[in-house]
Scaffold this motif. Structure first.
Motif: not given
Length: 270
Positions: A81-89, A91-95, A119-128
């Protein structure tokens, strides 16, 4: 004086007291064990976990280590199983995005995520942009598949890119369980050698469990010296390096966090 007192006490009373003390001790151990193994996840609500270490593995891949509430806490994530992670892209939008930790519940006090940041990943931006001391909102467990030790004779795995993380989780759980005799066969495909995630960890498993774990790498753009597969994963590669279909065989496929199962397989997320 204490010894004289004990000599005057009915032996049956002493036995009763001893039994009570043992029962209390066993109860305390049970409660402690239950508390320790309860798990820190909530399937309905997000919980925050603090980032305590960030290790850059390549120009676009990093390992994030998050602390659990105590050194003996476990995440409580069933295998498969996996987990769901919440962040912001940007633009400040929730992902929201699913990820599979590379740690197991045998790794106390923390969990780790190996993240490839596109580069274009929305959640990638949050972790970066994430820094040590900040927290990640996590909810889970998620997913329909749960691996049970010994449920199959052999487990075939076909992974591409970051799809290796759910495969690594299941493979570790199988191989590190001395009671599980399941054989694991993994085909792992990438574009270049530098794209191979968790290579050191996979090689450790291969050397530690040579009779139970077989891995075959495939690269679309291999280096000059290369003894693995070249190009795309073909029917011939699958027939050679994965177990043949049978009632006691499962084969899983995961590519860039999209996971599907064939023969008798279920869905994972990375």
């Amino acid at each position: 004086m204490d010894l004289e007192f004990l000599q005057t006490v009915d032996p049956q009373i002493l036995v009763g007291v001893a039994v009570a003390v043992v029962a209390i001790g066993i109860g305390a151990i049970f409660l402690f064990s239950s508390k320790k193994s309860r798990g820190c996840l909530d399937p309905e609500n997000f919980r925050d976990f603090k980032l305590v270490k960030r290790t850059q593995l390549s120009h676009n891949v990093a390992k994030f280590t998050f602390a659990l509430p105590s050194p003996t806490s476990v995440l409580g994530l069933p295998i498969g199983q996996h987990i769901s992670c919440r962040g912001k892209d940007s633009q400040g939008e929730e992902v929201l995005k699913p990820y599979t930790p590379t740690t197991l519940d045998s790794d106390l006090g923390h969990f780790e995520l190996v993240i490839k940041m596109y580069p274009q990943g929305r959640m990638s931006h949050h972790f970066r942009e994430m820094r040590v001391g900040e927290s990640l909102a996590v909810k889970g467990p998620k997913g329909r598949f749960r691996y049970q030790p010994g449920q199959v004779r052999a487990f075939g795995m076909l992974a591409g890119g970051s799809g290796i993380t759910p495969m690594f989780q299941v493979a570790r759980a199988i191989l590190e369980n001395p009671k599980d005799q399941t054989k694991v066969h993994l085909i792992y495909a990438n574009v270049t050698h530098d794209d191979i995630l968790l290579k050191e960890e996979l090689e450790v498993l291969a050397s530690r469990y040579p009779d139970s774990f077989k891995i075959y790498y495939v690269l679309n753009q291999p280096p000059e010296v290369w003894n693995g597969g070249v190009g795309f994963v073909s029917k011939e590669i699958i027939q050679t390096h994965l177990p043949a279909p049978a009632a006691d065989i499962q084969v899983a496929f995961a590519e860039f966090c999209d996971f599907s199962v064939h023969y008798s397989i279920h869905q994972f997320s990375c």
